[in-house]
Design a protein around this motif. Sequence first.
Motif, PDB file in Angstrom:
ATOM      1  N   THR A  37       0.854  -1.185   0.000  1.00  0.00           N
ATOM      2  CA  THR A  37       0.000   0.000   0.000  1.00  0.00           C
ATOM      3  C   THR A  37       0.888   1.233   0.000  1.00  0.00           C
ATOM      4  N   GLN A  38       0.542   2.219  -0.822  1.00  0.00           N
ATOM      5  CA  GLN A  38       1.432   3.358  -1.012  1.00  0.00           C
ATOM      6  C   GLN A  38       0.665   4.627  -1.363  1.00  0.00           C
ATOM      7  N   LEU A  39       1.312   5.759  -1.133  1.00  0.00           N
ATOM      8  CA  LEU A  39       0.854   7.061  -1.583  1.00  0.00           C
ATOM      9  C   LEU A  39       2.003   7.728  -2.308  1.00  0.00           C
ATOM     10  N   GLY A  40       1.685   8.473  -3.381  1.00  0.00           N
ATOM     11  CA  GLY A  40       2.718   9.157  -4.128  1.00  0.00           C
ATOM     12  C   GLY A  40       2.226  10.479  -4.692  1.00  0.00           C
ATOM     13  N   ALA A  41       3.163  11.394  -4.933  1.00  0.00           N
ATOM     14  CA  ALA A  41       2.841  12.679  -5.551  1.00  0.00           C
ATOM     15  C   ALA A  41       4.068  13.151  -6.303  1.00  0.00           C
ATOM     16  N   GLY A  42       3.841  13.915  -7.382  1.00  0.00           N
ATOM     17  CA  GLY A  42       4.963  14.370  -8.174  1.00  0.00           C
ATOM     18  C   GLY A  42       4.679  15.670  -8.891  1.00  0.00           C
ATOM     19  N   ILE A  43       5.747  16.343  -9.290  1.00  0.00           N
ATOM     20  CA  ILE A  43       5.666  17.557 -10.087  1.00  0.00           C
ATOM     21  C   ILE A  43       6.211  17.238 -11.470  1.00  0.00           C
ATOM     22  N   THR A  44       5.499  17.637 -12.516  1.00  0.00           N
ATOM     23  CA  THR A  44       5.882  17.338 -13.889  1.00  0.00           C
ATOM     24  C   THR A  44       5.858  18.610 -14.718  1.00  0.00           C
ATOM     25  N   ASP A  45       6.292  18.495 -15.979  1.00  0.00           N
ATOM     26  CA  ASP A  45       6.221  19.636 -16.883  1.00  0.00           C
ATOM     27  C   ASP A  45       4.795  19.913 -17.322  1.00  0.00           C
ATOM     28  N   ARG A  46       3.841  19.060 -16.910  1.00  0.00           N
ATOM     29  CA  ARG A  46       2.427  19.250 -17.242  1.00  0.00           C
ATOM     30  C   ARG A  46       1.556  19.429 -15.996  1.00  0.00           C
ATOM     31  N   LYS A  51      -0.857   9.659  -6.763  1.00  0.00           N
ATOM     32  CA  LYS A  51      -0.956   8.209  -6.933  1.00  0.00           C
ATOM     33  C   LYS A  51      -1.335   7.555  -5.615  1.00  0.00           C
ATOM     34  N   MET A  52      -2.191   6.541  -5.679  1.00  0.00           N
ATOM     35  CA  MET A  52      -2.537   5.746  -4.514  1.00  0.00           C
ATOM     36  C   MET A  52      -2.561   4.274  -4.907  1.00  0.00           C
ATOM     37  N   GLY A  53      -1.875   3.444  -4.153  1.00  0.00           N
ATOM     38  CA  GLY A  53      -1.855   2.007  -4.401  1.00  0.00           C
ATOM     39  C   GLY A  53      -2.358   1.245  -3.188  1.00  0.00           C
ATOM     40  N   GLN A  54      -3.180   0.238  -3.417  1.00  0.00           N
ATOM     41  CA  GLN A  54      -3.777  -0.539  -2.330  1.00  0.00           C
ATOM     42  C   GLN A  54      -3.712  -2.025  -2.665  1.00  0.00           C
ATOM     43  N   THR A  55      -3.145  -2.815  -1.790  1.00  0.00           N
ATOM     44  CA  THR A  55      -3.129  -4.260  -1.998  1.00  0.00           C
ATOM     45  C   THR A  55      -4.532  -4.820  -1.783  1.00  0.00           C
ATOM     46  N   PHE A  56      -4.801  -5.983  -2.372  1.00  0.00           N
ATOM     47  CA  PHE A  56      -6.100  -6.622  -2.190  1.00  0.00           C
ATOM     48  C   PHE A  56      -5.925  -8.132  -2.066  1.00  0.00           C
ATOM     49  N   ASP A  57      -6.926  -8.766  -1.486  1.00  0.00           N
ATOM     50  CA  ASP A  57      -6.917 -10.216  -1.284  1.00  0.00           C
ATOM     51  C   ASP A  57      -7.371 -10.894  -2.573  1.00  0.00           C
ATOM     52  N   THR A  58      -6.514 -11.725  -3.151  1.00  0.00           N
ATOM     53  CA  THR A  58      -6.840 -12.407  -4.404  1.00  0.00           C
ATOM     54  C   THR A  58      -7.661 -13.672  -4.179  1.00  0.00           C
ATOM     55  N   ASP A  61      -3.675 -18.340  -1.698  1.00  0.00           N
ATOM     56  CA  ASP A  61      -2.492 -18.235  -0.848  1.00  0.00           C
ATOM     57  C   ASP A  61      -1.219 -18.035  -1.647  1.00  0.00           C
ATOM     58  N   THR A  62      -1.269 -18.268  -2.956  1.00  0.00           N
ATOM     59  CA  THR A  62      -0.053 -18.195  -3.776  1.00  0.00           C
ATOM     60  C   THR A  62       0.008 -16.952  -4.651  1.00  0.00           C
ATOM     61  N   THR A  63      -0.995 -16.096  -4.599  1.00  0.00           N
ATOM     62  CA  THR A  63      -0.981 -14.885  -5.428  1.00  0.00           C
ATOM     63  C   THR A  63      -1.181 -13.640  -4.565  1.00  0.00           C
ATOM     64  N   MET A  64      -0.656 -12.518  -5.062  1.00  0.00           N
ATOM     65  CA  MET A  64      -0.829 -11.217  -4.425  1.00  0.00           C
ATOM     66  C   MET A  64      -1.283 -10.228  -5.484  1.00  0.00           C
ATOM     67  N   GLY A  65      -1.966  -9.157  -5.059  1.00  0.00           N
ATOM     68  CA  GLY A  65      -2.462  -8.184  -6.018  1.00  0.00           C
ATOM     69  C   GLY A  65      -2.451  -6.771  -5.471  1.00  0.00           C
ATOM     70  N   MET A  66      -2.508  -5.804  -6.386  1.00  0.00           N
ATOM     71  CA  MET A  66      -2.502  -4.401  -6.006  1.00  0.00           C
ATOM     72  C   MET A  66      -3.260  -3.582  -7.047  1.00  0.00           C
ATOM     73  N   ASN A  67      -4.111  -2.660  -6.586  1.00  0.00           N
ATOM     74  CA  ASN A  67      -4.757  -1.674  -7.433  1.00  0.00           C
ATOM     75  C   ASN A  67      -4.017  -0.342  -7.291  1.00  0.00           C
ATOM     76  N   VAL A  68      -3.756   0.317  -8.407  1.00  0.00           N
ATOM     77  CA  VAL A  68      -3.067   1.607  -8.394  1.00  0.00           C
ATOM     78  C   VAL A  68      -3.880   2.603  -9.215  1.00  0.00           C
ATOM     79  N   PHE A  69      -4.205   3.749  -8.596  1.00  0.00           N
ATOM     80  CA  PHE A  69      -4.975   4.792  -9.265  1.00  0.00           C
ATOM     81  C   PHE A  69      -4.137   6.065  -9.316  1.00  0.00           C
ATOM     82  N   GLU A  70      -4.048   6.702 -10.511  1.00  0.00           N
ATOM     83  CA  GLU A  70      -3.240   7.902 -10.691  1.00  0.00           C
ATOM     84  C   GLU A  70      -4.065   9.027 -11.304  1.00  0.00           C
TER      85      GLU A  70
END
Length: 255
Positions: A37-46, A51-58, A61-70
């Motif tokens: 799980t993560q939070l992000g922010a950035g400055i660009t030429d535009r 950004k926000m990322g959140q892990t989820f239960d797949t 037991d053998t797989t992992m997942g993450m949703n990321v929205f920007e």
Amino acid sequence: MKTSVTIAAMLATTSFVSWASEAEEVQDMSDPLAVYTQLGAGITDRGLNFKMGQTFDTGSDTTMGMNVFEIKGAMGETLGFRDNANDSVDSLRFRRLQADMTNGRGSQFDANYDFNNEAGSFSYSFIQALPKLGPVQFYPLAGLGVAFGNNVEGDNGEVISGYSVPGTFGLVGTYTKIEITDKIWLNYNPMWMTTLSGSKAYTEHGFQGESSVLAHEVAASYQFTPRFNVRYFANWTEHGNFKDGEHRIEFNYQI
């Protein structure tokens, strides 16, 4: 049609052990395939990116997942320096990443929408982690996608009212990590996309006026603490040049 190839991936062999550990354990943020799980922010030429990322239960037991929205390009006219920038949000991106810890194989659903051009795409790719070669590791991928847009011009030159699907495309490429030190690493992520089917206007001119495009992404990163890093990205294509591409500085925090 504007093509945004902004790059992230999952699945590194070195991540499989960390994925199996307890959720509160800090993950290796230099690994482009770690899931956390993560939070992000950035400055660009535009403008500004968020950004926000959140892990989820797949459910496995053998797989992992993450949703990321920007959210990209906010306050572009005020803070950016591109002539065509405005203060509205430029584009959105959503990714759903899933990985199998037993074989180093994963998948990625990637959706992009460009508000300025009222156009976007959906794609689905498979990723395979390869064995590490000294300081270098490759994560090749291949996938298929669908382009869509509002008021798209048809083959007869007339505008098709409302949203339509002008065609499909394929993509192949690789994510690459180059470890410099335990706190500094580089990434080079080339992606080649080509139209596969659809209208003549799309199949011949769907990517920056051409039928295909080779997109480049280079990133240089520094890890301040186990949970916090700063990254510089540059994106450009074969139909443009490095200077006219997209440049951004991004700060990321692991929760």
